[in-house]
Design a protein around this motif. Structure first.
Motif, PDB file in Angstrom:
ATOM      1  N   TYR A 109      -5.859   6.048  -6.946  1.00 42.52           N
ATOM      2  CA  TYR A 109      -5.039   5.214  -6.063  1.00 42.52           C
ATOM      3  C   TYR A 109      -5.664   5.272  -4.672  1.00 42.52           C
ATOM      4  CZ  TYR A 109      -1.279   3.708  -2.974  1.00 42.52           C
ATOM      5  OH  TYR A 109      -0.556   3.064  -2.007  1.00 42.52           O
ATOM      6  N   ARG A 110      -5.807   4.091  -4.077  1.00 41.21           N
ATOM      7  CA  ARG A 110      -6.348   4.046  -2.715  1.00 41.21           C
ATOM      8  C   ARG A 110      -5.616   2.973  -1.924  1.00 41.21           C
ATOM      9  NH1 ARG A 110     -12.584   4.922  -0.791  1.00 41.21           N
ATOM     10  NH2 ARG A 110     -12.144   4.896   1.446  1.00 41.21           N
ATOM     11  N   ARG A 111      -5.224   3.353  -0.717  1.00 40.94           N
ATOM     12  CA  ARG A 111      -4.516   2.435   0.180  1.00 40.94           C
ATOM     13  C   ARG A 111      -5.264   2.364   1.500  1.00 40.94           C
ATOM     14  NH1 ARG A 111       0.651   4.757   0.744  1.00 40.94           N
ATOM     15  NH2 ARG A 111      -0.087   5.931   2.555  1.00 40.94           N
ATOM     16  N   SER A 167      -5.336   0.633   5.573  1.00 43.39           N
ATOM     17  CA  SER A 167      -4.475   0.145   6.652  1.00 43.39           C
ATOM     18  C   SER A 167      -5.033  -1.156   7.183  1.00 43.39           C
ATOM     19  CB  SER A 167      -4.390   1.169   7.782  1.00 43.39           C
ATOM     20  OG  SER A 167      -3.676   2.307   7.372  1.00 43.39           O
ATOM     21  N   PRO A 185      -3.984   5.185   5.718  1.00 47.30           N
ATOM     22  CA  PRO A 185      -4.881   5.065   4.554  1.00 47.30           C
ATOM     23  C   PRO A 185      -4.890   6.369   3.769  1.00 47.30           C
ATOM     24  CG  PRO A 185      -6.144   5.261   6.585  1.00 47.30           C
ATOM     25  CD  PRO A 185      -4.712   5.085   7.004  1.00 47.30           C
ATOM     26  N   MET A 229       4.463  -2.611  -6.116  1.00 44.34           N
ATOM     27  CA  MET A 229       3.203  -3.330  -5.957  1.00 44.34           C
ATOM     28  C   MET A 229       3.273  -4.647  -6.711  1.00 44.34           C
ATOM     29  SD  MET A 229      -0.601  -2.003  -6.989  1.00 44.34           S
ATOM     30  CE  MET A 229      -2.078  -2.746  -6.330  1.00 44.34           C
ATOM     31  N   GLU A 255      -4.002  -2.282  -1.513  1.00 44.24           N
ATOM     32  CA  GLU A 255      -3.886  -1.150  -2.421  1.00 44.24           C
ATOM     33  C   GLU A 255      -4.641  -1.401  -3.717  1.00 44.24           C
ATOM     34  OE1 GLU A 255       0.385   0.848  -1.973  1.00 44.24           O
ATOM     35  OE2 GLU A 255       0.506  -1.328  -2.186  1.00 44.24           O
ATOM     36  N   CYS A 287       1.838   8.588  -5.164  1.00 40.49           N
ATOM     37  CA  CYS A 287       1.844   7.247  -4.593  1.00 40.49           C
ATOM     38  C   CYS A 287       3.190   6.581  -4.855  1.00 40.49           C
ATOM     39  CB  CYS A 287       0.701   6.405  -5.150  1.00 40.49           C
ATOM     40  SG  CYS A 287       0.918   5.904  -6.869  1.00 40.49           S
ATOM     41  N   GLN A 342       1.277   1.903   7.060  1.00 37.83           N
ATOM     42  CA  GLN A 342       1.077   3.156   6.347  1.00 37.83           C
ATOM     43  C   GLN A 342      -0.343   3.647   6.554  1.00 37.83           C
ATOM     44  OE1 GLN A 342       2.267   1.869   2.367  1.00 37.83           O
ATOM     45  NE2 GLN A 342       4.083   3.163   2.544  1.00 37.83           N
TER      46      GLN A 342
END
Length: 819
Positions: A289-291, A293, A254, A185, A204, A265, A252
């Motif tokens: 942690y949050r991702r 799309s 979400p 990151m 992210e 992660c 990737q």
């Protein structure tokens, strides 16, 4: 669902008188710092009550691309660019420039300050150079400790703020405390607060905290280092085969990970101590942690999904002054009790609480694409291209529950965290670009686009007079340059609270959700203001008075409801510090019909069951009897046994009890009638009621309402008038009743002994009143206890009852002098 209320959270607005277009700005304490496009200069403006006036200015060593102000330490830190090289610098003691001093010294971090003694001066500004191996990309100052966090491409560097005494002068300095290597990151934005760190890039978000103790199941430092290297190699391998997916867009999925699950992660953070600090080794504990799309519906761009406005918001301990009955403020220490994390997408914002458990508490849906947002303890301010919006937040509700896990009881409560968010107002601006907040001000930067300026010019020409149209076109004046930096004052808390209360009255007659919702918003607004540890005494007293008033309003709302939440009338009325009489008068003044809500009846029954010192007046007590007779007649005996109902007229009570007995006779009703007959000194009616049931049935009646025999006051057990009468006429029944109470956990042995002590004290007082020999009575009781070792209950039969034929009051609470 977002509720919309047309209140006014914004007050006056002022223009920061900068002469050139602002490029970067920040604010704090009482000042706004501005750098203009292409310039190497910082202008400082003081935000006063009416105008913004220039405070000072100072030159920088390069073009400022990012800057931040720390209230702790009163320093400004910048990322500057010169000759395509980024540098990190801190400007200390910059306020000396307000006095016209031009003295400036430049030094490197970590330099021994003792070597600079000859050049130290109190009236000079210092520029502290902080060299880094990598170019700095972003930075953040801790609002609690004043420490500095700097983000580079592959590492995060923490600088601890410290003070060093040199020549009797406290000089501010920094220590390079910790280096955090981060892989997977590249940070574009950071936030730092009390050991918690948030890192954000386009898609992210990672939040973790530093702890001196390693988390459970953590590997050794060498293993962590190997995992970092393995992660980097994996990234290199993935990038070494670009041709395998050049015809496809790889996205990737979400994901949201909380707590220990964050280990899954792809981002790895490894701490590296600099060795300059004596503290224990720091360990990283992942929290969130949050991702997301990307949305490629508009082409290969992440603009519609790009994250922004990462922020950590601390809230401080209050000392639980919300239930204080006095208005004297207590000294507040600035200790963090709750921490919240906010970040936003273009069309939605997310608010998490972080302290005890990581939990998503609010999602904000914006009606338009957002540019930037800023979170405060009371509101969330969001700017779109043309609107400044104000949303309510649930931080104070979450903070109250984290500080006091027993807040949702019969004594106190708070609106739920799950309460629907609402927007109070949308204020129009043209070309909004950036927003910041400090104290009671919102700073916004507007830059109108070329199309907006053309439309503005076209509208101006069409509405101009002939004289104005004959004048040749001239360059735009300073008032029409297309940009402005505004200082918007937020409405004072008490003023906005009163407006929200007035607004809620629109829904009051309909008993709808809207009234409770808006009053809850006003209540949370006051809670958030009271959490501020910097409140002055006078302001805190006014806020506490308004807080109690808001509790009374909410109590009124829930008292009229018949829903599952109607029981909340009790804790809100308790928090309002209103007496039972005041609450009854409030409810009766609003309910013209005899339609008492479930919430009010719950409050009334619970209040009468408590051992309160308050005694209702004869008029109010009669009204209480009428309310129970109309709504729940079966509760009349319990209400009459309350200490609050001492002044109730026994004749009226007897008439209500007779009506109740006609519908369903019971031993409890007869015992209550007997107690009322004793108050009226009608021994014939008393004997008639006592003989209607057997002794066993009477015991069951006493079990239903022990307050016929005793009441509790200040942790003491006080016999009632009926108990005193039983001592003279039915001592065996009195002992049987006390034994039954003990066997059914209605009274403890210690309380039973105290009960008999008070009875003996009453005997001695009677002897004294009728001319008896008090010393004789004392000696007789001592002899009986010393010789026979009798229990206190047996002493009841030791005194000649013919000498105790005087009826007395049961309100004597002095300790017994002979036991």
């Amino acid at each position: 669902m977002v509720q919309l209320y047309n209140c006014h959270p914004f007050g006056s607005q002022r223009i920061v008188p900068t002469k050139q277009a602002p490029e970067v700005f920040c604010c704090g304490r009482d000042s706004v710092f501005v750098t203009c496009a292409g310039g190497c200069k910082v202008e400082v403006f003081n935000v006063g009550q009416e105008l913004c006036h220039p405070l000072c200015s100072f030159n920088t060593l390069g073009k400022v691309v990012h800057m931040s102000y720390s209230d702790i330490g009163d320093y400004l830190v910048t990322i500057e660019e010169k000759n395509n090289i980024s540098s990190l610098r801190a400007y200390v003691n910059w306020r000396c420039q307000t006095a016209g001093s031009s003295r400036v010294s430049v030094r490197m971090i970590g330099l021994q300050l003792e070597s600079l003694q000859s050049g130290i001066s109190k009236d000079q500004m210092e520029i502290i150079e902080m060299p880094l191996s990598d170019s700095p990309l972003c930075l953040s100052c801790c609002p609690v400790r004043g420490d500095l966090l700097v983000g580079c491409r592959s590492k995060l560097v923490i600088f601890n703020l410290k003070y060093t005494a040199v020549q009797e002068t406290a000089m501010l300095d920094f220590d390079r405390f910790l280096v955090l290597h981060i892989s997977g990151m590249v940070p574009s934005q950071l936030c730092f607060c009390s050991g918690h760190i948030g890192v954000l890039n386009d898609l992210e978000v990672l939040v973790f905290r530093l702890n001196s103790e390693p988390p459970k199941g953590t590997k050794t430092t060498e293993a962590e280092t190997l995992s970092i290297k393995g992660g980097k190699q994996g990234l290199v391998v993935a990038a070494s085969h670009p041709l395998e997916c050049e015809d496809f867009v790889m996205c990737q999925r979400p994901v949201e990970l909380v707590g220990e699950d964050c280990q899954a992660c792809s981002i790895v953070v490894t701490p590296e101590s600099t060795g300059l600090s004596m503290d224990a080794q720091s360990h990283v504990i992942y929290m969130l942690y949050r991702r997301f799309s990307p949305d490629f519906t508009d082409g290969f761009s992440v603009e519609s999904t790009r994250l922004h406005s990462l922020q950590l918001l601390p809230m401080y301990k209050t000392g639980n002054h919300f239930l204080a009955t006095d208005t004297k403020p207590t000294t507040s220490q600035k200790e963090v009790s709750s921490l919240f994390c906010f970040f936003s997408m273009p069309h939605a914002g997310f608010l998490y609480t972080l302290v005890n458990a990581v939990e998503l508490i609010s999602v904000y849906q914006y009606p338009e694409r957002s540019q930037q947002a800023v979170l405060t303890p009371q509101f969330l301010h969001v700017i779109t291209s043309n609107n400044l919006q104000c949303f309510t937040v649930r931080c104070s509700a979450a903070a109250a529950r984290e500080e006091d896990p027993y807040i949702d009881t019969t004594m106190k409560t708070c609106p739920p965290v799950s309460l629907d968010v609402c927007t109070l107002r949308m204020q129009l601006f043209i070309g909004l670009k950036a927003i910041q907040h400090f104290n009671n001000y919102v700073i916004i930067l507007t830059k109108a686009d070329v199309e907006d300026m053309a439309n503005k010019t076209r509208n101006t020409k069409s509405s101009a007079s002939r004289k104005a149209s004959s004048v040749k076109n001239k360059p735009s004046s300073e008032s029409e340059h297309g940009w402005n930096l505004y200082v918007v004052s937020t409405t004072p808390t008490l003023q906005l609270y009163k407006e929200m209360v007035e607004y809620s009255k629109r829904y009051e007659t309909m008993k709808t959700y809207g009234s409770i919702h808006l009053l809850s918003e006003a209540h949370l607004l006051l809670r958030a203001a009271l959490i501020n540890p910097d409140l002055v005494s006078e302001e805190k007293e006014e806020l506490m008075a308004a807080f109690r008033e808001s509790c009374a309003y909410l109590g009124d709302c829930f008292s009229r409801l018949d829903t599952k939440n109607s029981h909340l009338a009790l804790p809100y009325y308790k928090m309002s510090c209103l007496s039972v009489s005041d609450v009854i008068e409030r409810v009766l003044s609003k309910d013209l019909e005899e339609d008492y809500g479930k919430g009010f009846m719950f409050y009334l029954k619970h209040s009468l069951y408590e051992e309160l010192d308050e005694q209702l007046s004869e008029v109010v007590a009669l009204k209480v009897l009428q309310i129970f007779n109309a709504t729940e007649p079966s509760q009349l005996p319990h209400a009459l046994c309350s200490p609050c109902m001492t002044n109730a007229r026994p004749q009226k009570a007897m008439s209500f009890l007779k009506t109740l007995e006609a519908s369903g006779p019971s031993a409890l009703t007869s015992l209550t009638k007997a107690a009322m007959a004793l108050k009226m000194e009608d021994l014939q009616a008393y004997e008639a009621e006592m003989q209607r049931y057997s002794e066993m049935q009477l015991l069951y009646g006493f079990l239903e309402e022990p307050r016929l025999i005793f009441t509790r006051r200040d942790r003491e057990v006080i016999p009632t008038e009926m108990a005193v009468h039983f001592r003279d006429t039915l001592p065996g029944l009195l002992v049987a009743v006390l034994v039954t109470f003990h066997e059914n956990s209605k009274i403890s042995l210690k309380e039973a002994e105290s009960f008999f002590k008070v009875l003996f004290l009453i005997m001695l007082m009677i002897l004294h009143d009728i001319g008896g020999d008090l010393l004789w009575a004392s000696s007789q009781i001592r002899r009986l206890r010393r010789g026979r070792k009798l229990p206190l209950s047996s002493l009841l039969l030791a005194i000649p009852r013919e000498r105790l034929s005087v009826t007395v009051s049961s309100g004597i609470t002095a300790p017994c002098p002979v036991l």
